[in-house]
Design a protein around this motif. Structure first.
Motif, mmCIF file in Angstrom:
data_model
loop_
_atom_site.group_PDB
_atom_site.id
_atom_site.type_symbol
_atom_site.label_atom_id
_atom_site.label_comp_id
_atom_site.label_asym_id
_atom_site.label_seq_id
_atom_site.Cartn_x
_atom_site.Cartn_y
_atom_site.Cartn_z
ATOM 1 N N PHE A 195 0.844 -1.196 0.000
ATOM 2 C CA PHE A 195 0.000 0.000 0.000
ATOM 3 C C PHE A 195 0.884 1.253 0.000
ATOM 4 C CE2 PHE A 195 -2.512 3.284 2.086
ATOM 5 C CZ PHE A 195 -3.740 3.170 1.452
ATOM 6 N N PRO A 196 0.515 2.327 -0.721
ATOM 7 C CA PRO A 196 -0.722 2.524 -1.503
ATOM 8 C C PRO A 196 -0.637 1.842 -2.871
ATOM 9 C CG PRO A 196 0.623 4.503 -1.596
ATOM 10 C CD PRO A 196 1.329 3.557 -0.664
ATOM 11 N N TRP A 197 -1.775 1.297 -3.320
ATOM 12 C CA TRP A 197 -1.811 0.616 -4.600
ATOM 13 C C TRP A 197 -1.746 1.629 -5.743
ATOM 14 C CZ3 TRP A 197 -1.528 -2.909 -1.271
ATOM 15 C CH2 TRP A 197 -2.493 -3.145 -0.293
ATOM 16 N N ARG A 198 -1.292 1.166 -6.879
ATOM 17 C CA ARG A 198 -1.255 1.998 -8.078
ATOM 18 C C ARG A 198 -1.982 1.287 -9.212
ATOM 19 N NH1 ARG A 198 3.393 3.103 -5.323
ATOM 20 N NH2 ARG A 198 4.005 5.294 -5.189
ATOM 21 N N GLY A 199 -2.594 2.070 -10.051
ATOM 22 C CA GLY A 199 -3.303 1.499 -11.190
ATOM 23 C C GLY A 199 -4.475 0.646 -10.742
ATOM 24 N N GLY A 200 -4.632 -0.494 -11.369
ATOM 25 C CA GLY A 200 -5.751 -1.372 -11.059
ATOM 26 C C GLY A 200 -5.398 -2.501 -10.124
ATOM 27 N N VAL A 201 -4.364 -2.317 -9.300
ATOM 28 C CA VAL A 201 -3.912 -3.388 -8.408
ATOM 29 C C VAL A 201 -5.028 -3.823 -7.464
ATOM 30 C CG1 VAL A 201 -2.323 -3.965 -6.528
ATOM 31 C CG2 VAL A 201 -1.495 -2.712 -8.531
ATOM 32 N N ALA A 202 -5.787 -2.866 -6.924
ATOM 33 C CA ALA A 202 -6.816 -3.203 -5.942
ATOM 34 C C ALA A 202 -7.828 -4.189 -6.492
ATOM 35 C CB ALA A 202 -7.516 -1.929 -5.470
ATOM 36 N N ARG A 203 -8.084 -4.158 -7.792
ATOM 37 C CA ARG A 203 -9.112 -5.023 -8.374
ATOM 38 C C ARG A 203 -8.667 -6.474 -8.494
ATOM 39 N NH1 ARG A 203 -9.548 -0.431 -11.741
ATOM 40 N NH2 ARG A 203 -8.372 -1.481 -13.404
ATOM 41 N N VAL A 204 -7.362 -6.716 -8.453
ATOM 42 C CA VAL A 204 -6.879 -8.085 -8.643
ATOM 43 C C VAL A 204 -6.402 -8.731 -7.340
ATOM 44 C CG1 VAL A 204 -6.195 -7.567 -11.010
ATOM 45 C CG2 VAL A 204 -4.512 -7.360 -9.177
ATOM 46 N N LEU A 205 -6.487 -8.021 -6.232
ATOM 47 C CA LEU A 205 -6.039 -8.581 -4.958
ATOM 48 C C LEU A 205 -7.027 -9.633 -4.459
ATOM 49 C CD1 LEU A 205 -4.834 -5.408 -2.997
ATOM 50 C CD2 LEU A 205 -3.430 -7.106 -4.195
ATOM 51 N N ASP A 206 -6.497 -10.763 -4.038
ATOM 52 C CA ASP A 206 -7.324 -11.797 -3.414
ATOM 53 C C ASP A 206 -7.474 -11.547 -1.919
ATOM 54 O OD1 ASP A 206 -7.686 -13.603 -5.751
ATOM 55 O OD2 ASP A 206 -5.496 -13.735 -5.615
ATOM 56 N N TYR A 207 -6.419 -10.988 -1.310
ATOM 57 C CA TYR A 207 -6.436 -10.704 0.124
ATOM 58 C C TYR A 207 -5.712 -9.376 0.380
ATOM 59 C CZ TYR A 207 -7.405 -15.719 0.376
ATOM 60 O OH TYR A 207 -7.941 -16.971 0.185
ATOM 61 N N GLN A 208 -6.153 -8.689 1.423
ATOM 62 C CA GLN A 208 -5.471 -7.490 1.889
ATOM 63 C C GLN A 208 -5.217 -7.632 3.379
ATOM 64 O OE1 GLN A 208 -7.583 -3.787 1.370
ATOM 65 N NE2 GLN A 208 -6.063 -2.578 2.457
ATOM 66 N N VAL A 209 -4.014 -7.277 3.802
ATOM 67 C CA VAL A 209 -3.644 -7.342 5.207
ATOM 68 C C VAL A 209 -3.463 -5.917 5.736
ATOM 69 C CG1 VAL A 209 -2.026 -8.251 6.908
ATOM 70 C CG2 VAL A 209 -2.433 -9.509 4.777
ATOM 71 N N VAL A 210 -4.270 -5.544 6.714
ATOM 72 C CA VAL A 210 -4.166 -4.232 7.354
ATOM 73 C C VAL A 210 -3.571 -4.435 8.744
ATOM 74 C CG1 VAL A 210 -5.403 -2.177 8.116
ATOM 75 C CG2 VAL A 210 -6.179 -3.426 6.082
ATOM 76 N N VAL A 211 -2.512 -3.704 9.061
ATOM 77 C CA VAL A 211 -1.785 -3.925 10.309
ATOM 78 C C VAL A 211 -1.783 -2.650 11.149
ATOM 79 C CG1 VAL A 211 0.403 -4.626 11.350
ATOM 80 C CG2 VAL A 211 -0.296 -5.603 9.153
ATOM 81 N N VAL A 212 -2.160 -2.791 12.412
ATOM 82 C CA VAL A 212 -2.073 -1.692 13.378
ATOM 83 C C VAL A 212 -1.035 -2.101 14.422
ATOM 84 C CG1 VAL A 212 -3.266 -0.277 15.082
ATOM 85 C CG2 VAL A 212 -4.465 -1.027 13.006
ATOM 86 N N VAL A 213 0.090 -1.444 14.412
ATOM 87 C CA VAL A 213 1.173 -1.757 15.341
ATOM 88 C C VAL A 213 0.915 -1.035 16.659
ATOM 89 C CG1 VAL A 213 3.645 -1.551 15.791
ATOM 90 C CG2 VAL A 213 2.838 -2.127 13.495
ATOM 91 N N LEU A 214 0.898 -1.785 17.743
ATOM 92 C CA LEU A 214 0.729 -1.206 19.077
ATOM 93 C C LEU A 214 2.071 -0.989 19.773
ATOM 94 C CD1 LEU A 214 -2.252 -3.471 20.187
ATOM 95 C CD2 LEU A 214 -2.358 -1.212 19.115
ATOM 96 N N ARG A 215 2.975 -1.941 19.577
ATOM 97 C CA ARG A 215 4.334 -1.841 20.110
ATOM 98 C C ARG A 215 5.305 -2.437 19.110
ATOM 99 N NH1 ARG A 215 5.702 -3.967 26.007
ATOM 100 N NH2 ARG A 215 7.724 -3.337 25.155
ATOM 101 N N PHE A 216 6.439 -1.802 18.957
ATOM 102 C CA PHE A 216 7.506 -2.353 18.118
ATOM 103 C C PHE A 216 8.810 -1.722 18.555
ATOM 104 C CE2 PHE A 216 9.685 -2.767 13.807
ATOM 105 C CZ PHE A 216 9.900 -4.123 13.951
ATOM 106 N N GLU A 217 9.353 -2.265 19.622
ATOM 107 C CA GLU A 217 10.605 -1.746 20.147
ATOM 108 C C GLU A 217 11.217 -2.779 21.075
ATOM 109 O OE1 GLU A 217 8.099 -1.886 22.953
ATOM 110 O OE2 GLU A 217 7.547 -0.049 21.942
ATOM 111 N N GLY A 218 12.257 -2.437 21.755
ATOM 112 C CA GLY A 218 12.913 -3.366 22.671
ATOM 113 C C GLY A 218 14.055 -2.660 23.357
ATOM 114 N N TRP A 219 14.988 -3.468 23.863
ATOM 115 C CA TRP A 219 16.145 -2.911 24.543
ATOM 116 C C TRP A 219 17.360 -3.744 24.179
ATOM 117 C CZ3 TRP A 219 15.893 1.627 27.123
ATOM 118 C CH2 TRP A 219 17.030 2.022 27.810
ATOM 119 N N PRO A 220 18.438 -3.113 23.728
ATOM 120 C CA PRO A 220 19.630 -3.882 23.344
ATOM 121 C C PRO A 220 20.112 -4.786 24.475
ATOM 122 C CG PRO A 220 19.831 -1.593 22.632
ATOM 123 C CD PRO A 220 18.613 -1.660 23.504
#
Length: 210
Positions: free
Chosen positions: A115-140
């Protein structure tokens, strides 16, 4: 008097040149990092999944992560923002691209769009994955954590799955490079979970049509 003034001006000029040369010789300590895919291609992808078209995104991240500096969090939930260790690209873009690369490897399909799609990509997708990240970090030297909600949407726009994945990855090495490598492994694990859902649904759909 004129000789003294000339000598004074020369001293000022020399000092200025030396100061400028000193500033130019100081190396920039900033380091830049990118996320990278780590998933090898599945040697035995299912035939039904290998032909699916999957769109990845949008990927949404919380405000505290939406910055160029790498953010870390300790065991007491104290957040630190690195001064000289930064992402080389917007974090949400890096997550989306690496998820797409890993997902393609796990599903066995080359038909992966970001994402974002270009052209007619959206019409040929069988699946779409939408991700909402709540945490993505850590400590060395400790661990990295990924906590995300993700939705799998079908070709007709209906929601097929809504899940939450919380994944921890140990980080043995010190420094930000080891932390970023741990974060790469987190994204590979998330892609594996999503790919499993897609493969299961693709196989079910193929059986119903046979």
């Amino acid at each position: 008097m004129r000789v003294q003034a000339s000598g004074f001006a020369w001293l000022i000029l020399t000092a200025g040149v030396l100061a400028l040369a000193g500033c130019m010789s100081v190396a920039d300590p900033t380091k830049y990092y990118v996320l990278s895919p780590t998933s090898p291609r599945d040697p035995t992808p299912t035939s039904s999944a290998s032909s699916v078209a999957v769109g990845v995104g949008p990927v949404l991240i919380p405000g505290y992560l939406d910055r160029v500096q790498i953010v870390t969090r300790d065991a007491n939930d104290e957040v630190a923002v690195a001064m000289y260790d930064r992402w080389a690209e917007p974090l949400e873009s890096g997550i989306a691209q690496v998820l797409a690369d890993n997902l393609g490897a796990h599903v066995g399909s080359e038909r992966i769009a970001v994402f974002p799609w270009r052209g007619g990509v959206a019409r040929v997708l069988d699946y779409q994955v939408v991700v909402v990240v709540l945490r993505f970090e850590g400590w060395p030297g400790r661990q990295a954590t990924l906590d995300a909600r993700w939705r799998l949407v079908g070709k007709d726009g209906n929601e097929l799955a809504l899940k939450r994945s919380t994944i921890n990855e140990p980080v043995a090495g010190q420094g930000y490079q080891a932390l970023v490598q741990g974060m790469n492994r987190l994204l590979s694990s998330l892609a594996r979970e999503i790919a499993s859902e897609i493969r299961s649904r693709a196989d079910t759909s193929a059986r119903s049509q046979s």
